[in-house]
Scaffold this active site. Structure first.
Site, short mmCIF file in Angstrom:
data_model
loop_
_atom_site.label_atom_id
_atom_site.label_comp_id
_atom_site.label_asym_id
_atom_site.label_seq_id
_atom_site.Cartn_x
_atom_site.Cartn_y
_atom_site.Cartn_z
N ASP A 166 -7.02 -5.36 -11.56
CA ASP A 166 -6.10 -4.20 -11.21
C ASP A 166 -7.29 -2.82 -11.41
O ASP A 166 -8.45 -3.01 -11.82
CB ASP A 166 -5.06 -4.04 -12.10
CG ASP A 166 -3.79 -3.25 -11.41
OD1 ASP A 166 -2.85 -3.85 -11.44
OD2 ASP A 166 -4.05 -1.90 -11.49
N ASN A 185 -1.69 -9.93 -4.61
CA ASN A 185 -0.34 -9.27 -4.88
C ASN A 185 -0.61 -7.59 -5.09
O ASN A 185 0.46 -6.86 -4.66
CB ASN A 185 0.00 -9.61 -6.23
CG ASN A 185 1.26 -8.98 -7.02
OD1 ASN A 185 2.46 -9.07 -6.40
ND2 ASN A 185 0.98 -8.05 -7.86
N TYR A 211 3.30 0.76 5.98
CA TYR A 211 3.76 -0.40 5.10
C TYR A 211 4.47 -1.54 5.74
O TYR A 211 3.84 -2.81 5.46
CB TYR A 211 4.96 0.17 4.04
CG TYR A 211 5.02 -0.66 2.77
CD1 TYR A 211 4.26 -1.02 1.79
CD2 TYR A 211 6.60 -1.56 2.97
CE1 TYR A 211 4.39 -1.65 0.62
CE2 TYR A 211 6.62 -2.58 1.89
CZ TYR A 211 5.59 -2.61 0.62
OH TYR A 211 6.21 -3.48 -0.11
N LYS A 233 2.45 -5.34 5.74
CA LYS A 233 3.18 -6.50 5.69
C LYS A 233 3.49 -7.63 6.42
O LYS A 233 3.41 -8.75 6.14
CB LYS A 233 4.23 -6.11 4.46
CG LYS A 233 4.31 -5.32 3.42
CD LYS A 233 3.49 -6.23 2.35
CE LYS A 233 3.15 -5.25 0.97
NZ LYS A 233 2.45 -6.12 -0.05
P1 NAI Z 1 3.47 -1.62 -9.18
O1 NAI Z 1 3.13 -0.39 -8.75
O2 NAI Z 1 4.17 -1.87 -10.41
O3 NAI Z 1 2.15 -2.81 -9.10
C1 NAI Z 1 1.14 -2.58 -8.24
C2 NAI Z 1 -0.08 -3.10 -8.98
O4 NAI Z 1 -1.20 -2.91 -8.06
C3 NAI Z 1 -0.41 -1.64 -9.83
O5 NAI Z 1 -0.69 -2.23 -11.31
C4 NAI Z 1 -1.46 -1.02 -9.28
O6 NAI Z 1 -2.32 -0.31 -10.19
C5 NAI Z 1 -2.03 -2.09 -8.72
N1 NAI Z 1 -3.26 -1.44 -7.45
C6 NAI Z 1 -2.59 -0.57 -6.29
N2 NAI Z 1 -3.73 -0.19 -5.75
C7 NAI Z 1 -4.71 -1.12 -6.10
C8 NAI Z 1 -6.07 -1.16 -5.52
N3 NAI Z 1 -6.63 -0.52 -4.32
N4 NAI Z 1 -6.71 -2.19 -6.36
C9 NAI Z 1 -6.26 -2.90 -7.34
N5 NAI Z 1 -5.06 -2.81 -7.89
C10 NAI Z 1 -4.23 -1.99 -7.34
O7 NAI Z 1 4.24 -2.38 -7.89
P2 NAI Z 1 4.94 -3.85 -7.62
O8 NAI Z 1 6.05 -3.55 -7.05
O9 NAI Z 1 4.70 -4.77 -8.75
O10 NAI Z 1 3.87 -4.40 -6.53
C11 NAI Z 1 3.28 -5.66 -6.29
C12 NAI Z 1 3.53 -6.21 -4.80
O11 NAI Z 1 4.75 -6.31 -4.59
C13 NAI Z 1 3.07 -5.01 -3.79
O12 NAI Z 1 2.09 -6.00 -2.77
C14 NAI Z 1 4.34 -4.53 -3.21
O13 NAI Z 1 3.91 -4.16 -1.89
C15 NAI Z 1 5.09 -5.87 -3.42
N6 NAI Z 1 6.58 -5.61 -3.20
C16 NAI Z 1 7.21 -4.70 -4.09
C17 NAI Z 1 8.42 -4.62 -3.79
C18 NAI Z 1 9.23 -3.68 -4.77
O14 NAI Z 1 10.32 -3.20 -4.47
N7 NAI Z 1 8.85 -3.23 -5.71
C19 NAI Z 1 9.15 -4.95 -2.87
C20 NAI Z 1 8.41 -6.01 -1.97
C21 NAI Z 1 7.25 -6.36 -2.19
#
Ligand code: NAI
Length: 260
Positions: free
Chosen positions: A43, A97, A164, A168
């Protein structure tokens, strides 16, 4: 180091989870550890990684964490995949992810830099992780599992901004191509497509587009509620396990029926 007593479906396996410090990724890390796997959580957020290590201290050296920017190819290849193999002797599962959102920007309101950033973090990272994993799995000759976190926005428009959504949809296309091309090698590549889930992803979204917000929330009246990270990670565990041994190139929607 506690061995898994309840659900050892991943016993002895090693999993890499990007974006593993928060939200959906964090829940996947926790669930995979419970299921007996060794995990490397990669991360960008160093503080959240340290907190994760502390919170999951009971798993000791079965959990490794590393600060990585997944939009950096060298970092994904070296500090994520190579590191997992060096630390745990093998890698069996990769969950690509990590992701970020745009500000629900429709195309007319979107600058090039938003497009480029979203493509780098949401799509290039998935390509880097998947390609490196496929090369490793082919060399090892025992197959392997790839799970890519796409989104409902990878299946239908209107839930996210232009960049976005495009990123995706591309993750879904990449996933299906990989599954098809390597189906005869024991490599399985699937995507999870969560609906609205309670995580930090929207927190940095300071000025969502008015038009985008109006469109994205259309239809929410029919939704029962948002999902929890645990409800998403349960699907990831299933796809990672041998129970899903004949599931390849699939997109698994997890949205409580919102898009039905
Ligand atoms: P979150 O923001 O809680 O977790 C995302 C994590 O990715 C964070 O820990 C962040 O530090 C890390 N991150 C971001 N950019 C980064 C980079 N350049 N290098 C390394 N790490 C990086 O968000 P969430 O919701 O858990 O997101 C996880 C996945 O789920 C994403 O791909 C998001 O697009 C997808 N998603 C989320 C939805 C939602 O409603 N929360 C719905 C559909 C998909």
């Amino acid at each position: 180091m506690p061995e898994s007593r309840h659900n050892p479906v991943l016993a002895g396996q090693t999993a890499v989870i990007t974006g593993g410090a928060s939200g959906i990724g964090k829940s996947i890390v926790q669930r995979f550890l419970e299921a007996g796997a060794n995990c490397l959580a990669a991360d960008l957020n160093e503080e959240a990684l340290a907190a994760l290590k502390q919170e999951l201290a009971e798993y000791g050296e079965r959990l490794d964490v590393v600060k990585v920017d997944v939009s950096d190819r060298g970092a994904v290849e070296g500090m994520v995949v190579d590191r997992a193999v060096q630390t745990f002797g093998q890698m069996d599962i990769i969950v690509n992810n990590a992701g970020i959102m745009d500000n629900l920007l429709p195309i007319a309101e979107m600058d090039d830099d938003v497009w480029e950033r979203l493509m780098k973090v949401n799509l290039n990272s998935v390509m880097y992780g998947t390609r490196k994993a496929v090369r490793y799995f082919l060399e090892r000759g025992q197959g392997g599992v790839i799970i890519n976190t796409a989104s409902l926005s990878g299946l239908c428009a209107g839930r996210g901004g232009c960049a976005y959504t495009a990123s995706k949809f591309a993750v879904v296309g990449l996933t299906k191509n990989v599954a098809f091309m390597y189906a005869d090698t024991g490599i399985r590549c699937n995507a999870i497509c969560p609906g609205n889930t309670q995580t930090n992803i929207g927190v940095g979204m300071r000025q969502p587009s008015e038009r985008g917000m109006a469109k994205a929330t259309t239809g929410y009246a029919g939704a029962t509620r948002s999902g929890t990270p645990e409800e998403i990670s349960a699907a990831a565990l299933f796809l990672a396990s041998d129970q899903a041994g004949f599931i390849n190139g699939e997109t698994l929607t997890i949205d409580g029926g919102w898009s039905a």
